[in-house]
Each structure stands twice: as structure tokens, then as C-alpha cells.
Design a protein around this motif. Structure first.
Motif, PDB file in Angstrom:
ATOM      1  N   ASP A   1       0.832  -1.206   0.000  1.00  0.00           N
ATOM      2  CA  ASP A   1       0.000   0.000   0.000  1.00  0.00           C
ATOM      3  C   ASP A   1       0.865   1.253   0.000  1.00  0.00           C
ATOM      4  OD1 ASP A   1       0.994   0.005   2.543  1.00  0.00           O
ATOM      5  OD2 ASP A   1      -0.929  -0.284   3.545  1.00  0.00           O
TER       6      ASP A   1
ATOM      7  N   ASP B   1      -0.270   5.296  -0.042  1.00  0.00           N
ATOM      8  CA  ASP B   1       0.646   6.420  -0.212  1.00  0.00           C
ATOM      9  C   ASP B   1       1.002   6.499  -1.696  1.00  0.00           C
ATOM     10  OD1 ASP B   1       2.820   8.181  -0.336  1.00  0.00           O
ATOM     11  OD2 ASP B   1       3.441   7.698   1.713  1.00  0.00           O
ATOM     12  N   ASN B   2       0.288   7.329  -2.428  1.00  0.00           N
ATOM     13  CA  ASN B   2       0.485   7.405  -3.872  1.00  0.00           C
ATOM     14  C   ASN B   2       1.873   7.910  -4.250  1.00  0.00           C
ATOM     15  OD1 ASN B   2      -2.096   6.514  -5.019  1.00  0.00           O
ATOM     16  ND2 ASN B   2      -2.952   8.291  -3.964  1.00  0.00           N
ATOM     17  N   ASP B   3       2.471   8.743  -3.407  1.00  0.00           N
ATOM     18  CA  ASP B   3       3.813   9.233  -3.705  1.00  0.00           C
ATOM     19  C   ASP B   3       4.818   8.078  -3.751  1.00  0.00           C
ATOM     20  OD1 ASP B   3       2.943  11.843  -3.882  1.00  0.00           O
ATOM     21  OD2 ASP B   3       3.446  12.336  -1.798  1.00  0.00           O
ATOM     22  N   ILE B   4       4.697   7.177  -2.782  1.00  0.00           N
ATOM     23  CA  ILE B   4       5.594   6.014  -2.757  1.00  0.00           C
ATOM     24  C   ILE B   4       5.317   5.104  -3.944  1.00  0.00           C
ATOM     25  CG2 ILE B   4       6.278   3.947  -1.476  1.00  0.00           C
ATOM     26  CD1 ILE B   4       7.280   6.482  -0.203  1.00  0.00           C
TER      27      ILE B   4
ATOM     28  N   VAL C   1       2.685   2.424   2.309  1.00  0.00           N
ATOM     29  CA  VAL C   1       2.940   2.978   3.646  1.00  0.00           C
ATOM     30  C   VAL C   1       4.115   2.211   4.229  1.00  0.00           C
ATOM     31  CG1 VAL C   1       1.987   3.450   5.925  1.00  0.00           C
ATOM     32  CG2 VAL C   1       0.523   3.590   3.908  1.00  0.00           C
TER      33      VAL C   1
ATOM     34  N   SER D   1      10.536   4.940   3.992  1.00  0.00           N
ATOM     35  CA  SER D   1      11.040   5.299   2.666  1.00  0.00           C
ATOM     36  C   SER D   1      12.508   5.708   2.666  1.00  0.00           C
ATOM     37  CB  SER D   1      10.193   6.440   2.075  1.00  0.00           C
ATOM     38  OG  SER D   1      10.237   7.575   2.912  1.00  0.00           O
TER      39      SER D   1
ATOM     40  N   ASP E   1      -6.531   3.870   1.348  1.00  0.00           N
ATOM     41  CA  ASP E   1      -5.526   4.384   2.271  1.00  0.00           C
ATOM     42  C   ASP E   1      -4.137   3.966   1.804  1.00  0.00           C
ATOM     43  OD1 ASP E   1      -4.251   5.517   4.394  1.00  0.00           O
ATOM     44  OD2 ASP E   1      -4.716   3.903   5.801  1.00  0.00           O
TER      45      ASP E   1
END
Length: 220
Positions: free
Chosen positions: A150, A182-185, A152, A155, A180
Motif C-alpha cells: 500500500d 501512499d500514492n507518492d511512494i 505505507v 522510505s 488508504d
């Protein structure tokens, strides 16, 4: 090629899968080394962990695997589960052996931990793929990392790990579920290729033909 080999597939080539795109045997005619990196964090949950086991087994059943360890064509698979840094479980290294795949999936424990995806990428490049004389991939093989997460995650060292994937010319895909995330990751993991992110409401959705078939076509 289809026109030459199967001008009339129903009559002349009844045993060849030439009738439609979805019948084309996956990853035909080229080597693909496919490495699954599974996020074993507590957010995943045991139910989703079981769905992932089923999904990886289904992928193994669908793909045409290499005939033996010296076969330079077709597919091979590897599966690792990552938790917090230095907490990794290798279900199986790159292999063509269906018995090894099935046994590894069955025996893989659920870590129920935190996760550090950067460390998992570095480990996979160094040990699953190997380097120098210890290189375990095949000459000319397409190397594909499939992340099931997901996003999360810890990083730290992720940017360096993604840069290493670029250097190794690794193609990356992400499977993520729920809202839920973490689109950035996720975007970093697929190197900003939005088409390489597969999302569903739950991980069991990846077992449905619509998503599963699209995934197979994507990695092939």
C-alpha cells in the motif's frame, strides 16, 4: 507472425492459440525473470496475505515457465516478503520449478511487521539478481519487479534503491488495494508510470479475470 503461422487457425492450426489476444500464451518467445516483493506489514492483514499467496500461485500456473535451469527462454519467478529493515523472507529464488514455487508459497510466514521497501529492493538486486560472476539472471532476460504494497513504508534509502532499479533496467509494477495508500511512494516504485499501478478495493480483486488477465498481459 499470426497471419503466416495461422492463416486459418480453426482449420489449419487448431492447437495453436492464435484466435484472439487473450489466448496468446503469456511471455512466449522471450525470457522474463519476475520477482515479487511482498509487503509483510501489519496493515496487510492475514486475509490479504492469503489472497496474495493465491495470486502468486495463479501467476505461476498461467505463465509458461522455463523448461530447465539452462533454458534461456520463457519465465522464472522469485518471491520475497519484506518487513522492517533487514527483516526479509525469501520464499524462493529465481526458479522454473513449479514444485519449488508451490512449496515456497505454502511455507512463507506472515511477518505482521513494519516495512522498509528500499532495503528490500537493494537486497533483491544484490542477492536475488546477483552481481558479476554471481549474476543469477539470464542473458537478455527482461527483469520485472512486482511490488504488492500500500506504499505505507519506511522510505529511507528509497530514492537510491529506485536509482539502482533504473541502472539495472528493471521494469516495475505495483499492486495496491484500498483507498488508504501512499500514492507518492507507489509512483516512485513504478518510476512515474501510472499504467504500472494496479488497484482494487481489496487484494482478492486481483484474482478476478478482468484484473488478473490485464496483469498477465502487462508483465508479458
Amino acid at each position: 507472425m499470426e497471419t503466416v503461422l495461422c492463416p486459418d487457425p480453426v482449420i489449419k492450426c487448431p492447437d495453436l492459440p492464435c484466435k484472439a489476444e487473450q489466448y496468446v500464451a503469456p511471455c512466449v518467445g522471450r525470457p522474463v525473470d519476475l520477482v515479487f516483493l511482498l509487503d509483510g506489514s501489519e496493515r496487510l492483514g492475514m486475509d490479504n496475505f492469503q489472497h496474495i499467496r493465491e495470486f502468486v500461485q495463479k501467476v505461476a500456473d498461467r505463465l509458461v515457465l522455463a523448461k530447465n535451469k539452462n533454458d534461456q527462454m520463457w519465465s522464472r519467478l522469485a518471491l520475497i516478503e519484506f518487513g522492517k529493515e533487514n527483516e526479509l523472507r525469501v520464499a524462493f529464488n529465481l526458479t522454473h520449478n513449479r514444485e519449488v514455487v508451490a512449496a515456497g508459497i505454502t511455507a512463507l510466514p506472515y511477518l505482521d511487521s513494519s516495512s522498509a521497501v528500499g532495503a528490500a529492493i537493494t537486497y533483491s538486486i544484490d542477492h536475488i539478481l546477483g552481481k558479476g560472476r554471481s549474476r543469477k539472471t539470464r542473458r537478455g532476460a527482461e527483469i520485472s519487479f512486482v511490488f504488492i504494497t500500500d506504499g505505507v513504508t519506511d522510505s529511507s534509502s528509497l530514492d537510491e534503491a529506485v536509482s539502482a532499479m533504473r541502472r539495472e533496467q528493471i521494469i516495475s509494477t505495483v499492486i495496491a488495494t484500498g483507498s488508504d495508500v501512499d500514492n507518492d511512494i507507489l509512483n516512485k516504485l513504478v518510476m512515474n508510470d501510472q499504467e504500472a499501478i494496479f488497484k482494487g478495493e481489496k487484494l482478492s480483486d486481483m484474482l478476478q479475470p478482468s484484473l488478473f488477465d490485464r496483469f498477465i498481459q502487462w508483465v508479458c
